[in-house]
Design a protein around this motif. Sequence first.
Motif, PDB file in Angstrom:
ATOM      1  N   UNK A 103       0.829  -1.206   0.000  1.00 28.56           N
ATOM      2  CA  UNK A 103       0.000   0.000   0.000  1.00 28.56           C
ATOM      3  C   UNK A 103       0.865   1.258   0.000  1.00 28.56           C
ATOM      4  N   UNK A 104       1.948   1.238   0.781  1.00 29.18           N
ATOM      5  CA  UNK A 104       2.845   2.389   0.830  1.00 29.18           C
ATOM      6  C   UNK A 104       3.528   2.614  -0.510  1.00 29.18           C
ATOM      7  N   UNK A 105       4.008   1.520  -1.120  1.00 28.47           N
ATOM      8  CA  UNK A 105       4.682   1.649  -2.414  1.00 28.47           C
ATOM      9  C   UNK A 105       3.735   2.221  -3.464  1.00 28.47           C
ATOM     10  N   UNK A 106       2.529   1.678  -3.495  1.00 28.21           N
ATOM     11  CA  UNK A 106       1.555   2.129  -4.494  1.00 28.21           C
ATOM     12  C   UNK A 106       1.189   3.601  -4.282  1.00 28.21           C
ATOM     13  N   UNK A 107       1.013   3.980  -3.024  1.00 29.90           N
ATOM     14  CA  UNK A 107       0.644   5.351  -2.715  1.00 29.90           C
ATOM     15  C   UNK A 107       1.756   6.323  -3.086  1.00 29.90           C
ATOM     16  N   UNK A 160      -2.393  17.303  -3.914  1.00 27.90           N
ATOM     17  CA  UNK A 160      -2.469  17.693  -2.499  1.00 27.90           C
ATOM     18  C   UNK A 160      -3.282  16.665  -1.716  1.00 27.90           C
ATOM     19  N   UNK A 161      -4.389  16.215  -2.313  1.00 29.10           N
ATOM     20  CA  UNK A 161      -5.246  15.239  -1.652  1.00 29.10           C
ATOM     21  C   UNK A 161      -4.543  13.896  -1.489  1.00 29.10           C
ATOM     22  N   UNK A 162      -3.765  13.489  -2.484  1.00 26.90           N
ATOM     23  CA  UNK A 162      -3.017  12.231  -2.389  1.00 26.90           C
ATOM     24  C   UNK A 162      -2.055  12.267  -1.205  1.00 26.90           C
ATOM     25  N   UNK A 163      -1.333  13.370  -1.076  1.00 26.23           N
ATOM     26  CA  UNK A 163      -0.382  13.467   0.034  1.00 26.23           C
ATOM     27  C   UNK A 163      -1.130  13.515   1.368  1.00 26.23           C
ATOM     28  N   UNK A 164      -2.214  14.251   1.404  1.00 23.40           N
ATOM     29  CA  UNK A 164      -3.023  14.316   2.620  1.00 23.40           C
ATOM     30  C   UNK A 164      -3.477  12.923   3.041  1.00 23.40           C
ATOM     31  N   UNK A 165      -3.939  12.138   2.080  1.00 24.83           N
ATOM     32  CA  UNK A 165      -4.391  10.773   2.365  1.00 24.83           C
ATOM     33  C   UNK A 165      -3.246   9.920   2.895  1.00 24.83           C
ATOM     34  N   UNK A 166      -2.078  10.006   2.266  1.00 26.26           N
ATOM     35  CA  UNK A 166      -0.940   9.199   2.704  1.00 26.26           C
ATOM     36  C   UNK A 166      -0.532   9.564   4.132  1.00 26.26           C
ATOM     37  N   UNK A 167      -0.471  10.852   4.436  1.00 28.14           N
ATOM     38  CA  UNK A 167      -0.047  11.285   5.773  1.00 28.14           C
ATOM     39  C   UNK A 167      -1.088  10.950   6.838  1.00 28.14           C
ATOM     40  N   UNK A 195      -1.614   3.229   3.632  1.00 33.43           N
ATOM     41  CA  UNK A 195      -2.329   4.151   2.732  1.00 33.43           C
ATOM     42  C   UNK A 195      -2.924   3.415   1.536  1.00 33.43           C
ATOM     43  N   UNK A 196      -3.814   2.474   1.821  1.00 33.57           N
ATOM     44  CA  UNK A 196      -4.375   1.605   0.790  1.00 33.57           C
ATOM     45  C   UNK A 196      -5.368   2.392  -0.068  1.00 33.57           C
ATOM     46  N   UNK A 197      -5.058   2.522  -1.355  1.00 43.03           N
ATOM     47  CA  UNK A 197      -5.917   3.281  -2.262  1.00 43.03           C
ATOM     48  C   UNK A 197      -7.164   2.507  -2.673  1.00 43.03           C
TER      49      UNK A 197
END
Length: 220
Positions: A98-102, A159-166, A172-174
């Motif tokens: 999940x981390x790699x994909x994110x 911005x939303x992608x980074x917000x989701x990961x953090x 951070x499973x998409x």
Amino acid sequence: MSETDWKVLLALLGALVGWVLAQGAAAGKFWWRRRWLRKHLLLELEDLKEDLGQTLIHYEGLIKVAAIGGILPEGRVPLEAPIYSEFFTEAYAGLNRAQRRSYKMTHAQIHAVNAGIDHVRNMLLELDPRGITKEELKKRGIDWMEMVKGQYLNVARAYTHIQFHLMNIDNPDLGGPYGDVAQWFGRHDHKAADKVVEFVEFAQGKTIAELKIHMADRKV
């Protein structure tokens, strides 16, 4: 056991202990290195989130001025991610799927943002009003407005992608294209599109100078 045998045994034991210690030191160094990489990849995401926030404000200003028929000849410097660029391959094995994909998805978005920044710069160079008709200049103004709107939405998605990961550092499973996370992203996309409409409405009846003063105090 003879004295010679004891010496041989002690030598072998010494060599074994040395090998074990060396392996432990190597393992410890490897563990610390992975930890350092994970930490700094996250720190870089936080920096990128701040940079993207400023880029959102930049495009907001371009949209508002374009909404009243103006063009701000202002560009942005492309965003940089040196930790990801230099060390992601090394950090890859220490991250879960999940981390790699994110990370890969997020940095694909950053690449798109930088491509947009280059496109804005090139389009500004093409907007020189000298030697073209009013009709052509008007058409270019419309193209400019549509382009900066699209770039705002691209930056908002990054911005939303980074917000989701953090918000989901450990996992951070998409998910899939129709899952809860996809719907969460969709809601944020709609909010960004609604903001673009608000920017255009806000600008009506204002001058470029008034909009510049307003934008000087804007924060994400």
